[in-house]
Write a protein that holds these residues in place. Sequence first.
Motif, PDB file in Angstrom:
ATOM      1  N   ALA A  59       0.840  -1.197   0.000  1.00  0.00           N
ATOM      2  CA  ALA A  59       0.000   0.000   0.000  1.00  0.00           C
ATOM      3  C   ALA A  59       0.878   1.250   0.000  1.00  0.00           C
ATOM      4  O   ALA A  59       1.795   1.377   0.817  1.00  0.00           O
ATOM      5  N   ASP A  60       0.613   2.137  -0.931  1.00  0.00           N
ATOM      6  CA  ASP A  60       1.327   3.412  -1.091  1.00  0.00           C
ATOM      7  C   ASP A  60       2.768   3.235  -1.562  1.00  0.00           C
ATOM      8  O   ASP A  60       3.525   4.215  -1.615  1.00  0.00           O
ATOM      9  N   ALA A  61       3.185   2.024  -1.882  1.00  0.00           N
ATOM     10  CA  ALA A  61       4.519   1.835  -2.452  1.00  0.00           C
ATOM     11  C   ALA A  61       4.512   2.306  -3.907  1.00  0.00           C
ATOM     12  O   ALA A  61       3.521   2.109  -4.623  1.00  0.00           O
ATOM     13  N   PRO A  62       5.595   2.928  -4.374  1.00  0.00           N
ATOM     14  CA  PRO A  62       5.607   3.415  -5.757  1.00  0.00           C
ATOM     15  C   PRO A  62       5.669   2.318  -6.804  1.00  0.00           C
ATOM     16  O   PRO A  62       5.245   2.503  -7.945  1.00  0.00           O
ATOM     17  N   ALA A  63       6.210   1.163  -6.449  1.00  0.00           N
ATOM     18  CA  ALA A  63       6.378   0.094  -7.439  1.00  0.00           C
ATOM     19  C   ALA A  63       6.344  -1.269  -6.755  1.00  0.00           C
ATOM     20  O   ALA A  63       6.720  -1.404  -5.587  1.00  0.00           O
ATOM     21  N   TRP A 104      -3.522  -9.022  -4.826  1.00  0.00           N
ATOM     22  CA  TRP A 104      -2.974  -8.068  -3.865  1.00  0.00           C
ATOM     23  C   TRP A 104      -3.211  -6.625  -4.320  1.00  0.00           C
ATOM     24  O   TRP A 104      -3.547  -5.762  -3.511  1.00  0.00           O
ATOM     25  N   LEU A 105      -3.034  -6.383  -5.616  1.00  0.00           N
ATOM     26  CA  LEU A 105      -3.269  -5.032  -6.133  1.00  0.00           C
ATOM     27  C   LEU A 105      -4.746  -4.648  -5.989  1.00  0.00           C
ATOM     28  O   LEU A 105      -5.073  -3.515  -5.601  1.00  0.00           O
ATOM     29  N   ASP A 106      -5.629  -5.602  -6.290  1.00  0.00           N
ATOM     30  CA  ASP A 106      -7.061  -5.313  -6.156  1.00  0.00           C
ATOM     31  C   ASP A 106      -7.421  -5.007  -4.708  1.00  0.00           C
ATOM     32  O   ASP A 106      -8.265  -4.130  -4.433  1.00  0.00           O
ATOM     33  N   ALA A 107      -6.801  -5.707  -3.778  1.00  0.00           N
ATOM     34  CA  ALA A 107      -7.090  -5.465  -2.366  1.00  0.00           C
ATOM     35  C   ALA A 107      -6.680  -4.065  -1.945  1.00  0.00           C
ATOM     36  O   ALA A 107      -7.359  -3.418  -1.128  1.00  0.00           O
ATOM     37  N   VAL A 108      -5.579  -3.569  -2.504  1.00  0.00           N
ATOM     38  CA  VAL A 108      -5.145  -2.205  -2.186  1.00  0.00           C
ATOM     39  C   VAL A 108      -6.050  -1.185  -2.886  1.00  0.00           C
ATOM     40  O   VAL A 108      -6.456  -0.177  -2.287  1.00  0.00           O
ATOM     41  N   ARG A 109      -6.382  -1.445  -4.126  1.00  0.00           N
ATOM     42  CA  ARG A 109      -7.230  -0.501  -4.870  1.00  0.00           C
ATOM     43  C   ARG A 109      -8.606  -0.345  -4.218  1.00  0.00           C
ATOM     44  O   ARG A 109      -9.224   0.705  -4.325  1.00  0.00           O
ATOM     45  N   GLN A 112      -9.160   0.125  -1.340  1.00  0.00           N
ATOM     46  CA  GLN A 112      -9.053   1.087  -0.240  1.00  0.00           C
ATOM     47  C   GLN A 112      -8.804   2.508  -0.741  1.00  0.00           C
ATOM     48  O   GLN A 112      -8.438   3.393   0.042  1.00  0.00           O
ATOM     49  N   SER A 113      -8.980   2.717  -2.033  1.00  0.00           N
ATOM     50  CA  SER A 113      -8.647   4.023  -2.614  1.00  0.00           C
ATOM     51  C   SER A 113      -9.449   5.154  -1.980  1.00  0.00           C
ATOM     52  O   SER A 113      -8.953   6.280  -1.858  1.00  0.00           O
ATOM     53  N   ARG A 114     -10.697   4.907  -1.572  1.00  0.00           N
ATOM     54  CA  ARG A 114     -11.501   5.971  -0.964  1.00  0.00           C
ATOM     55  C   ARG A 114     -10.958   6.390   0.398  1.00  0.00           C
ATOM     56  O   ARG A 114     -11.305   7.467   0.912  1.00  0.00           O
ATOM     57  N   SER A 115     -10.103   5.553   0.967  1.00  0.00           N
ATOM     58  CA  SER A 115      -9.458   5.905   2.233  1.00  0.00           C
ATOM     59  C   SER A 115      -8.126   6.606   2.005  1.00  0.00           C
ATOM     60  O   SER A 115      -7.368   6.853   2.961  1.00  0.00           O
ATOM     61  N   ALA A 159      -3.133   4.154  -1.944  1.00  0.00           N
ATOM     62  CA  ALA A 159      -2.889   3.946  -3.373  1.00  0.00           C
ATOM     63  C   ALA A 159      -2.110   2.662  -3.610  1.00  0.00           C
ATOM     64  O   ALA A 159      -1.227   2.295  -2.833  1.00  0.00           O
ATOM     65  N   ALA A 160      -2.457   1.997  -4.696  1.00  0.00           N
ATOM     66  CA  ALA A 160      -1.698   0.816  -5.124  1.00  0.00           C
ATOM     67  C   ALA A 160      -0.457   1.263  -5.899  1.00  0.00           C
ATOM     68  O   ALA A 160      -0.392   2.380  -6.415  1.00  0.00           O
ATOM     69  N   PRO A 161       0.577   0.421  -5.977  1.00  0.00           N
ATOM     70  CA  PRO A 161       1.754   0.762  -6.784  1.00  0.00           C
ATOM     71  C   PRO A 161       1.354   1.098  -8.221  1.00  0.00           C
ATOM     72  O   PRO A 161       0.501   0.421  -8.812  1.00  0.00           O
ATOM     73  N   VAL A 162       1.940   2.164  -8.764  1.00  0.00           N
ATOM     74  CA  VAL A 162       1.608   2.578 -10.126  1.00  0.00           C
ATOM     75  C   VAL A 162       2.495   1.889 -11.156  1.00  0.00           C
ATOM     76  O   VAL A 162       2.235   1.981 -12.359  1.00  0.00           O
ATOM     77  N   ALA A 163       3.543   1.206 -10.694  1.00  0.00           N
ATOM     78  CA  ALA A 163       4.472   0.550 -11.618  1.00  0.00           C
ATOM     79  C   ALA A 163       4.689  -0.899 -11.203  1.00  0.00           C
ATOM     80  O   ALA A 163       4.883  -1.190 -10.017  1.00  0.00           O
ATOM     81  N   LEU A 164       4.640  -1.797 -12.168  1.00  0.00           N
ATOM     82  CA  LEU A 164       5.054  -3.180 -11.990  1.00  0.00           C
ATOM     83  C   LEU A 164       6.379  -3.338 -12.723  1.00  0.00           C
ATOM     84  O   LEU A 164       6.467  -3.068 -13.928  1.00  0.00           O
ATOM     85  N   VAL A 165       7.399  -3.753 -12.009  1.00  0.00           N
ATOM     86  CA  VAL A 165       8.762  -3.764 -12.553  1.00  0.00           C
ATOM     87  C   VAL A 165       9.306  -5.185 -12.526  1.00  0.00           C
ATOM     88  O   VAL A 165       9.207  -5.884 -11.503  1.00  0.00           O
ATOM     89  N   ASP A 166       9.883  -5.607 -13.660  1.00  0.00           N
ATOM     90  CA  ASP A 166      10.489  -6.936 -13.739  1.00  0.00           C
ATOM     91  C   ASP A 166      11.782  -6.952 -12.926  1.00  0.00           C
ATOM     92  O   ASP A 166      12.720  -6.196 -13.189  1.00  0.00           O
ATOM     93  N   LEU A 167      11.836  -7.822 -11.938  1.00  0.00           N
ATOM     94  CA  LEU A 167      13.004  -7.936 -11.067  1.00  0.00           C
ATOM     95  C   LEU A 167      14.132  -8.749 -11.706  1.00  0.00           C
ATOM     96  O   LEU A 167      15.273  -8.724 -11.221  1.00  0.00           O
TER      97      LEU A 167
END
Length: 465
Positions: A131-135, A153-158, A160-163, A166-174
């Motif tokens: 939650a609130d992580a940039p990536a 996991w992303l859906d679970a964070v999204r 909570q958007s009204r609270s 924010a979900a991470p805006v970037a998915l990055v290949d590790l």
Amino acid sequence: MNPPTDPPLAVAVYRERRERLLAALRAAGGGVAVVRTAPELARNRDTDYPYRHDSYFYYLTGFTEPQAFIVLDAEARDDEPASLLFCRPKNAERETWEGFHFGPEAARDAFGFDAAFSVDEIDTELPRLIADAPALHYLFAQSGELDGKIRGWLDAVRSQSRSGIAAPVALVDLTPKLDDMRLFKDPHEVAIMRRAAQISAEAHRRAMSVCRPGMTEYELEAELLYTFRRRGAQGPAYGSIVAAGANACVLHYPAGNAVLRDDELVLIDAACELDGYASDITRTFPANGRFSSPQRELYDIVLAAQQAAIDTTRPGVSFEAPHDAAVRVLAQGLLDTGIIARERFSSVDDVIAERAYARFYMHRTGHWLGMDVHDCGDYRDRGAPRDAQGALPWRTLAASMTLTIEPGLYIRAAEDVPERYWDIGIRIEDDAVVTETGCELLSRDVPVQADEIEALMLASRTAQP
């Protein structure tokens, strides 16, 4: 139930790797990284394949149990855990069937994590952590199951958007970051790989010593597997290739039931895995202990090609340079033997330019070696500009990279090839670590010179009552 007798190896090594990856994540803008180990796989009905951990996961943890995740939180404050393990909880009934499991608390302490949880809690904890992580960083395309969990996991964070969460805006290949880390071997890794190569070399010596015409390929394979386990390796690093006669011209031929004939060569490409690291050795030798004249001709050409590649393997040259050196020697040998007709090609340069050698040498001279027998890491420099044909340049070799050096010749029966060379397949392969001045061969405890091979095989015969 008691823990394993041997404690986890080099906990500080794995902790340092996690710290390096966390530093890389912070330098790239932060976020949370998730790496899952390999799943258990059913072999049939109620039997699983022998379990083998995921290499990326093991590289960061040293933890070999299934059903586990590691989470690295680059957003964690100084008073918060940044390195977290999710693993199976303690279960006395399950341990009765399967043996000791660490459980979260013991695993945290034994493997140097900041915190550990039951894997049953991951669907609750991950949304909180990201939650609130940039990536969110993870290994792309590792498995459909993991991709599904990521979406959950992303859906679970999204949700909570009204609270204001924010979900991470970037998915990055590790994968690229971990690949570049794994490409350079530390002393801990080289020591394990050296021991793995020694065990594999002993297995090859044993196979040469017991080999007799009339044996089957699978009998020689049994000698290899026996030595791997007897010397403490967990098993073979890949499917063993034991190829008699013309079978040696099939690059990935599995050990079968072919009988070794008196006048044939045997090609063995087999090696062990030790503590998560692979070795990779190939030797070719006569079933009866004595090379024939045409077999020796081709063997010496391949050996000279390997030596040319070894001499070229050093820091500052391209990954392709050892291959080019080997190809030149092989091409000259194909011309000298008449396998490639001089009427069509007047020089080695012509053979190479038209790739006429590729009919008899169709693979490259090496590959990265490490936790996987064909280890991770780019062969070309993705950060460099492309050439006029749009290709990236080959990667430059540097100290502590490990690779194989394995030229070969495979001469199938054909009307335009001298009959004396028909159905001869030869490959010679050793494991090398690039040093500051050249390379060190890890696998030369098994003979490679034709005279030395013959001497070993002769000694084994005369020693028998």
